[in-house]
Design a protein around this motif. Structure first.
Motif, PDB file in Angstrom:
ATOM      1  N   VAL A  81     -22.367  -1.139  38.348  1.00  0.00           N
ATOM      2  CA  VAL A  81     -22.277  -1.598  39.737  1.00  0.00           C
ATOM      3  C   VAL A  81     -23.665  -1.987  40.228  1.00  0.00           C
ATOM      4  O   VAL A  81     -23.842  -3.000  40.901  1.00  0.00           O
ATOM      5  N   LEU A  82     -24.670  -1.197  39.856  1.00  0.00           N
ATOM      6  CA  LEU A  82     -26.015  -1.365  40.395  1.00  0.00           C
ATOM      7  C   LEU A  82     -26.964  -1.956  39.356  1.00  0.00           C
ATOM      8  O   LEU A  82     -26.814  -1.734  38.153  1.00  0.00           O
ATOM      9  N   SER A  83     -27.965  -2.691  39.851  1.00  0.00           N
ATOM     10  CA  SER A  83     -28.927  -3.320  38.948  1.00  0.00           C
ATOM     11  C   SER A  83     -30.332  -3.348  39.553  1.00  0.00           C
ATOM     12  O   SER A  83     -31.139  -4.212  39.223  1.00  0.00           O
ATOM     13  N   GLY A  84     -30.610  -2.405  40.438  1.00  0.00           N
ATOM     14  CA  GLY A  84     -31.909  -2.381  41.110  1.00  0.00           C
ATOM     15  C   GLY A  84     -32.951  -1.598  40.346  1.00  0.00           C
ATOM     16  O   GLY A  84     -32.909  -1.492  39.113  1.00  0.00           O
ATOM     17  N   TYR A  85     -33.862  -0.979  41.072  1.00  0.00           N
ATOM     18  CA  TYR A  85     -34.990  -0.276  40.463  1.00  0.00           C
ATOM     19  C   TYR A  85     -35.030   1.201  40.860  1.00  0.00           C
ATOM     20  O   TYR A  85     -36.084   1.825  40.829  1.00  0.00           O
ATOM     21  N   ASP A  86     -33.868   1.749  41.224  1.00  0.00           N
ATOM     22  CA  ASP A  86     -33.767   3.156  41.594  1.00  0.00           C
ATOM     23  C   ASP A  86     -32.916   3.896  40.567  1.00  0.00           C
ATOM     24  O   ASP A  86     -31.852   3.410  40.162  1.00  0.00           O
ATOM     25  N   TRP A  87     -33.368   5.086  40.168  1.00  0.00           N
ATOM     26  CA  TRP A  87     -32.567   5.914  39.268  1.00  0.00           C
ATOM     27  C   TRP A  87     -31.223   6.220  39.925  1.00  0.00           C
ATOM     28  O   TRP A  87     -31.173   6.536  41.114  1.00  0.00           O
ATOM     29  N   CYS A  88     -30.166   6.124  39.149  1.00  0.00           N
ATOM     30  CA  CYS A  88     -28.838   6.400  39.708  1.00  0.00           C
ATOM     31  C   CYS A  88     -27.837   6.580  38.572  1.00  0.00           C
ATOM     32  O   CYS A  88     -27.883   5.868  37.565  1.00  0.00           O
TER      33      CYS A  88
ATOM     34  N   GLU B 277     -38.681   2.288  40.816  1.00  0.00           N
ATOM     35  CA  GLU B 277     -39.394   2.435  42.088  1.00  0.00           C
ATOM     36  C   GLU B 277     -38.938   3.629  42.917  1.00  0.00           C
ATOM     37  O   GLU B 277     -39.657   4.078  43.798  1.00  0.00           O
ATOM     38  N   GLY B 278     -37.748   4.135  42.661  1.00  0.00           N
ATOM     39  CA  GLY B 278     -37.250   5.228  43.491  1.00  0.00           C
ATOM     40  C   GLY B 278     -36.043   5.895  42.860  1.00  0.00           C
ATOM     41  O   GLY B 278     -35.809   5.785  41.660  1.00  0.00           O
ATOM     42  N   LYS B 279     -35.264   6.569  43.700  1.00  0.00           N
ATOM     43  CA  LYS B 279     -34.119   7.334  43.199  1.00  0.00           C
ATOM     44  C   LYS B 279     -32.994   7.348  44.223  1.00  0.00           C
ATOM     45  O   LYS B 279     -33.220   7.650  45.394  1.00  0.00           O
ATOM     46  N   LEU B 280     -31.800   7.010  43.778  1.00  0.00           N
ATOM     47  CA  LEU B 280     -30.601   7.166  44.600  1.00  0.00           C
ATOM     48  C   LEU B 280     -29.905   8.486  44.300  1.00  0.00           C
ATOM     49  O   LEU B 280     -29.438   9.176  45.205  1.00  0.00           O
ATOM     50  N   THR B 281     -29.805   8.825  43.028  1.00  0.00           N
ATOM     51  CA  THR B 281     -29.244  10.119  42.611  1.00  0.00           C
ATOM     52  C   THR B 281     -30.061  10.628  41.438  1.00  0.00           C
ATOM     53  O   THR B 281     -30.724   9.858  40.737  1.00  0.00           O
ATOM     54  N   ASP B 282     -29.994  11.916  41.214  1.00  0.00           N
ATOM     55  CA  ASP B 282     -30.577  12.471  39.998  1.00  0.00           C
ATOM     56  C   ASP B 282     -29.719  12.100  38.800  1.00  0.00           C
ATOM     57  O   ASP B 282     -28.528  11.763  38.934  1.00  0.00           O
ATOM     58  N   LEU B 283     -30.327  12.153  37.629  1.00  0.00           N
ATOM     59  CA  LEU B 283     -29.613  11.977  36.371  1.00  0.00           C
ATOM     60  C   LEU B 283     -29.479  13.349  35.719  1.00  0.00           C
ATOM     61  O   LEU B 283     -30.399  14.164  35.772  1.00  0.00           O
ATOM     62  N   TRP B 284     -28.315  13.584  35.095  1.00  0.00           N
ATOM     63  CA  TRP B 284     -28.032  14.920  34.576  1.00  0.00           C
ATOM     64  C   TRP B 284     -27.569  14.881  33.127  1.00  0.00           C
ATOM     65  O   TRP B 284     -26.906  13.927  32.697  1.00  0.00           O
ATOM     66  N   ALA B 285     -27.900  15.932  32.422  1.00  0.00           N
ATOM     67  CA  ALA B 285     -27.257  16.253  31.146  1.00  0.00           C
ATOM     68  C   ALA B 285     -26.442  17.511  31.396  1.00  0.00           C
ATOM     69  O   ALA B 285     -26.943  18.473  31.996  1.00  0.00           O
ATOM     70  N   LYS B 286     -25.193  17.481  30.965  1.00  0.00           N
ATOM     71  CA  LYS B 286     -24.305  18.626  31.191  1.00  0.00           C
ATOM     72  C   LYS B 286     -23.619  18.993  29.879  1.00  0.00           C
ATOM     73  O   LYS B 286     -23.400  18.132  29.033  1.00  0.00           O
ATOM     74  N   ALA B 287     -23.322  20.252  29.739  1.00  0.00           N
ATOM     75  CA  ALA B 287     -22.753  20.715  28.472  1.00  0.00           C
ATOM     76  C   ALA B 287     -21.553  21.612  28.715  1.00  0.00           C
ATOM     77  O   ALA B 287     -21.516  22.392  29.674  1.00  0.00           O
ATOM     78  N   ILE B 288     -20.572  21.473  27.832  1.00  0.00           N
ATOM     79  CA  ILE B 288     -19.438  22.386  27.814  1.00  0.00           C
ATOM     80  C   ILE B 288     -19.191  22.796  26.365  1.00  0.00           C
ATOM     81  O   ILE B 288     -19.134  21.947  25.472  1.00  0.00           O
ATOM     82  N   VAL B 289     -19.108  24.089  26.146  1.00  0.00           N
ATOM     83  CA  VAL B 289     -18.753  24.646  24.841  1.00  0.00           C
ATOM     84  C   VAL B 289     -17.346  25.186  24.928  1.00  0.00           C
ATOM     85  O   VAL B 289     -17.025  25.974  25.826  1.00  0.00           O
ATOM     86  N   LEU B 290     -16.493  24.749  24.016  1.00  0.00           N
ATOM     87  CA  LEU B 290     -15.135  25.276  23.923  1.00  0.00           C
ATOM     88  C   LEU B 290     -15.048  26.162  22.688  1.00  0.00           C
ATOM     89  O   LEU B 290     -15.599  25.832  21.633  1.00  0.00           O
ATOM     90  N   GLN B 291     -14.347  27.278  22.818  1.00  0.00           N
ATOM     91  CA  GLN B 291     -14.191  28.204  21.692  1.00  0.00           C
ATOM     92  C   GLN B 291     -12.753  28.687  21.628  1.00  0.00           C
ATOM     93  O   GLN B 291     -12.190  29.125  22.629  1.00  0.00           O
ATOM     94  N   ASP B 292     -12.147  28.591  20.434  1.00  0.00           N
ATOM     95  CA  ASP B 292     -10.764  29.056  20.287  1.00  0.00           C
ATOM     96  C   ASP B 292     -10.738  30.523  19.873  1.00  0.00           C
ATOM     97  O   ASP B 292     -11.790  31.179  19.754  1.00  0.00           O
ATOM     98  N   ALA B 293      -9.554  31.039  19.640  1.00  0.00           N
ATOM     99  CA  ALA B 293      -9.399  32.466  19.364  1.00  0.00           C
ATOM    100  C   ALA B 293     -10.074  32.888  18.065  1.00  0.00           C
ATOM    101  O   ALA B 293     -10.455  34.053  17.905  1.00  0.00           O
ATOM    102  N   SER B 294     -10.220  31.959  17.129  1.00  0.00           N
ATOM    103  CA  SER B 294     -10.854  32.293  15.851  1.00  0.00           C
ATOM    104  C   SER B 294     -12.368  32.283  15.931  1.00  0.00           C
ATOM    105  O   SER B 294     -13.056  32.658  14.975  1.00  0.00           O
ATOM    106  N   GLY B 295     -12.913  31.810  17.073  1.00  0.00           N
ATOM    107  CA  GLY B 295     -14.349  31.727  17.237  1.00  0.00           C
ATOM    108  C   GLY B 295     -14.928  30.367  16.923  1.00  0.00           C
ATOM    109  O   GLY B 295     -16.142  30.155  17.038  1.00  0.00           O
TER     110      GLY B 295
END
Length: 458
Positions: A235-242, A58-76
């Motif tokens: 924690v939450l169980s309502g109908y808002d994205w969070c 029915e609504g939104k409390l917070t946006d939902l996100w996909a986040k990425a981190i790439v780690l690379q060592d000295a050898s590539g």
């Protein structure tokens, strides 16, 4: 010695003088890339995690996100971690995402991990928790679920490319903080938790470690915080994205540290709940507690990440218990329990299509070695706390990070103890994921053996 030999020796000495210090420096040099994309549904659709819901969002409390981190060592060598504000993803979707990432960004399966926060205030995703929606939701909702999954896949492949494009020299450090709001839900009644906590009488195993990887640029500015904790996002169980408490923790950290991307991965919190719960204020408070735990590690001298990166990934044939007969399934399909009936119909349809019931499941296990210290164990499913405690004891303590809800969230993963005790985590939950039966008693030993083999791979 001839002048020719002298000249060669002088040239060699000069070459060693110039090259060796650079190679020593390169041995400890890391790079990192960061990116994010908003994955909040743009339409009202069914939410995942609770069977009691009876209508779309029915609504939104917070946006939902996909986040990425790439780690690379000295050898590539590279490793890509994608964190998702979602309850889970299924094997088919996970495979498709990783295959496309390999094709488009040249990152092999062992170099990619997909981590779900397990928020119960996100959308239904593809075939995850299939019996809860495949036979029970109207056609228009099924269409929205399919549309969302396809869009999500496209977004994550693009996100991987954005993170790779962002790769730049970085100073990485790790530490282990503490947060204490997770409570073993099998051994503590929710209504009694405040008093039990006040009396110091909380029962049952928990894991209050909060591993943190900090990413600074060459100028010392904080660019990223990757952190984990073993606790349900319920924690939450309502109908808002969070994003539930992990979402609030990430928001809090990003507000405290402008320009920093905060990424969360869930530990082995299948039997751990944030208690008490059920209000937005509590979700926000647990988020602040988590942010405080992460920030506390920044005030101390974290351990610099040195050395190299190693990634392994394999799928073991995780054994299931006694399989139901076709007659058993038909009885369940005709029964009054709608979820039992939905699972039975699903399995009967598979059998009718020529797919025999499997006696095992291709369970994903990965281990990433981040330098000489950090050992990141990455497990699929909803893993109970016993696995984290055992693997930390068998391996490197707080230097061993144990993630659950990764790559494929196919079921609860009980330890032998929990399996024998039974209850929801021990077997009752299997119906909602669609596996035909409970796990076999050797499930814990099979998983631990595979982890230890990968951890010792040279």
């Amino acid at each position: 010695m001839s002048w020719h030999h002298c000249l060669c020796s002088l040239a060699l000495s000069l070459l060693l003088t110039l090259v060796v210090p650079q190679s020593i420096l390169a041995a400890d040099s890391w790079q990192a890339g960061l990116a994010k994309v908003n994955i909040t549904p743009t339409k009202s659709m069914w939410m995942a995690g609770y069977g009691a819901r009876n209508k779309p969002s029915e609504g939104k409390l917070t946006d939902l996100w996909a986040k990425a981190i790439v780690l690379q060592d000295a050898s590539g060598h590279r490793a890509l971690a994608i964190t998702l504000d979602l309850v889970g993803i299924d094997r088919i979707l996970s495979q498709s995402i990783c295959q496309r990432i390999e094709k488009e960004h040249r990152l092999k399966r062992d170099q990619v991990a997909l981590f779900c926060s397990h928020t119960h205030s996100g959308p239904v995703v593809s075939k995850n928790l299939r019996p809860m929606h495949e036979y029970l939701l109207p056609a228009d909702q099924k269409e929205l679920i399919a549309e969302y999954a396809q869009k999500l896949e496209d977004q994550l492949v693009e996100l991987a490319g954005a993170a790779v494009k962002d790769i730049q020299p970085a100073k990485l450090s790790w530490a282990s903080g503490k947060a204490t709001f997770a409570v073993n839900r099998r051994t503590n009644k929710e209504a009694e938790v405040p008093q039990l906590r006040a009396d110091g009488k909380i029962l049952g195993p928990s894991d209050h470690d909060a591993p943190v990887l900090a990413v600074h640029n060459e100028q010392g500015e904080l660019r990223g915080l990757l952190f984990g904790y073993a606790c349900h996002a319920t924690v939450l169980s309502g109908y808002d994205w969070c994003g539930d408490w992990p979402g609030y923790a990430q928001l809090e950290l990003e507000q405290r540290h402008p320009g920093c991307l905060a990424l969360f991965w869930a530990g082995c919190g299948a039997d751990q709940n944030p208690l008490p719960r059920r209000t937005v204020a509590l979700a926000e408070d647990y988020g602040r507690q988590m942010a405080d735990a992460v920030d506390a590690t920044l005030k101390q001298a974290g351990t610099p990440l040195t050395g190299s990166l190693k990634t392994t990934y394999r799928e073991l044939a995780a054994p299931l218990g006694t399989l139901p007969t076709k007659e058993d399934l038909q009885t369940a399909a005709d029964g009054k329990d709608k979820y039992q009936a939905a699972r039975a119909k699903m399995l009967l349809a598979d059998m009718a299509a020529g797919k025999a019931l499997r006696s095992d499941y291709p369970y994903p296990v990965a281990v990433w070695q981040l330098g000489p210290d950090v050992q990141w164990v990455i497990l699929g499913g909803e893993v109970v706390i016993d696995y984290a405690l055992r693997l930390k004891s068998d391996l490197r303590g707080t230097k061993t990070w144990v993630a659950g809800y990764a790559n494929d969230v196919m079921a609860y993963i009980p330890s032998r103890r929990v399996l024998i005790e039974g209850g929801y985590e021990g077997g009752g939950s299997m119906v909602y994921y669609g596996l035909p039966t409970i796990w076999a008693p050797e499930i814990e030993e099979s998983i631990v053996k595979e982890v230890l083999q990968q951890a010792k791979t040279p």
